[in-house]
Design an enzyme around this catalytic site. Structure first.
Site: not given
Length: 384
Positions: A70-71, A150, A180, A326
């Site tokens: 995701g990042t 999230n 998410q 996260c």
């Protein structure tokens, strides 16, 4: 009883996913860029993954770009779009409750001379479409809004926002962080006017270190990595074939029984909320009903620091998170909780419970019982 309720941080891999990845790593281990048979075998797994993921989103296979998660997907979407479109405009829009992968990247772009508008949210964590409409300008090149928060599980009106953005400025690209949301909701980029969509494998019972970014064909996005020219030059580097196949297999499995699993998670969510409502001075953050995500419950417990409660639950083999896991393992005040107006003395007293397809009613009942015993005990100790 061991109870894992930190599934928004990461999930247990499906057995089938682990078995498929083991086979690829030990038997079908070729490089997909190689022209011999072992390379062709590896390439077939990439093709299977693209077909599977494109089918779930109802998009074209060539619009799927594999990343490390995701990042990276968020970074490509934001930085790649900004660098490709800066001559048309330097204005970006996002919200105050985004994941650090968005907020910190936006901060970086501000340092590069871009202007960012941060949308506020209401006490349940939802944006105002009127505020979004007022924020869109002729020089707005990108809007980035997360699908599912999230920390508190709030859902944004993505389809409505997408339609609004295209009506106000057809040239503005719309990015959605769905880390998410993917695997919990049916998301169709074409219907929802989404130009880019970020997804991570380890949130849906797939492996860590793999994800993808959907990029609508025709969108101007520059690569941020250079090298061997893999994935049509958009993301160089040898593809993570076991991870890619594992991600696709996990996605295939979560969407196979999605409606049934989400209904059951909502029941578990309602059970937990009903149980903790018996305890004095415990507040549920976000949407308390089915307007929020099924798999996330955020609780603020007055008088007890989140880290203390987290470790007290850990002693009962109940594993939760102090807000979001996260960013890092260092406690910090949540920007999301601040944005929704959580009282100052509750900002450091909030924990997150997050479910998965493996979570059972027995585990939730055990957790409720533990909370009913632990919270009064910790409060007596704290007051003393």
């Amino acid at each position: 009883m061991e109870v894992y309720l930190d599934n928004s941080a990461t999930t247990r891999c499906f057995d089938e996913v682990a078995q498929l990845m083991h086979k690829i790593m030990c038997e079908d281990y070729g490089n997909p860029s190689s022209m011999h048979h072992k390379g062709v075998e590896a390439e077939q797994y990439l093709r299977y993954a693209k077909e599977t993921l494109a089918g779930i989103l109802k998009v074209n296979e060539k619009e799927i770009l594999f990343t490390s998660g995701g990042t990276e997907s968020d970074n490509i979407a934001l930085i790649g779009t900004a660098m490709a479109n800066h001559r048309r405009g330097r204005h970006l829009i996002t919200t105050k409750i985004e994941h650090p992968a968005i907020l910190q990247t936006m901060s970086y772009l501000e340092d590069q001379g871009f202007e960012v508008t941060y949308l506020s949210v209401d006490h349940e964590g939802r944006i105002s479409l009127k505020e979004l409409e007022k924020a869109i300008r002729e020089d707005t090149i990108l809007v980035s809004i997360m699908h599912t928060n999230n920390e508190i599980g709030s859902l944004q009106p993505i389809a409505e926002a997408g339609a609004l953005i295209k009506r106000c400025n057809p040239h503005t690209l719309f990015h959605v962080d769905a880390v998410q949301g993917f695997g919990k909701f049916r998301i169709f980029p074409n219907k929802m006017h989404i130009d880019m969509l970020s997804v991570s494998g380890h949130k849906i019972h797939g492996p860590k270190g793999i994800g993808f970014l959907y990029i609508r064909e025709g969108s101007k996005v520059n690569p941020i990595m250079y090298g061997g020219g893999q994935q049509k030059g958009m993301r160089s580097g040898t593809e993570n074939v076991p991870g890619v196949a594992g991600l696709a297999k996990a996605a295939e499995m979560v969407y196979e029984n999605l409606d049934r699993d989400m209904d059951r998670m909502y029941e578990l969510r309602e059970m937990l909320i009903h149980g903790v409502n018996q305890i004095e001075d415990v507040k549920v953050n976000g949407c308390p009903d089915r307007e929020g995500a099924a798999h996330i419950v955020s609780l603020s417990v007055r008088g007890i620091r989140s880290e203390v409660l987290l470790h007290a639950l850990e002693e009962r083999e109940i594993y939760v998170s102090a807000g979001s896991a996260c960013a890092s393992n260092k406690p910090q005040i949540s920007a999301t909780l601040k944005a929704i107006g959580v009282e100052k003395d509750l900002l450091d007293s909030t924990i997150r419970f997050s479910f998965s397809v493996f979570t059972t009613a027995e585990e939730i009942q055990y957790t409720i019982q533990a909370l009913c015993e632990i919270i009064p005990m910790l409060r007596r100790y704290t007051r003393h």
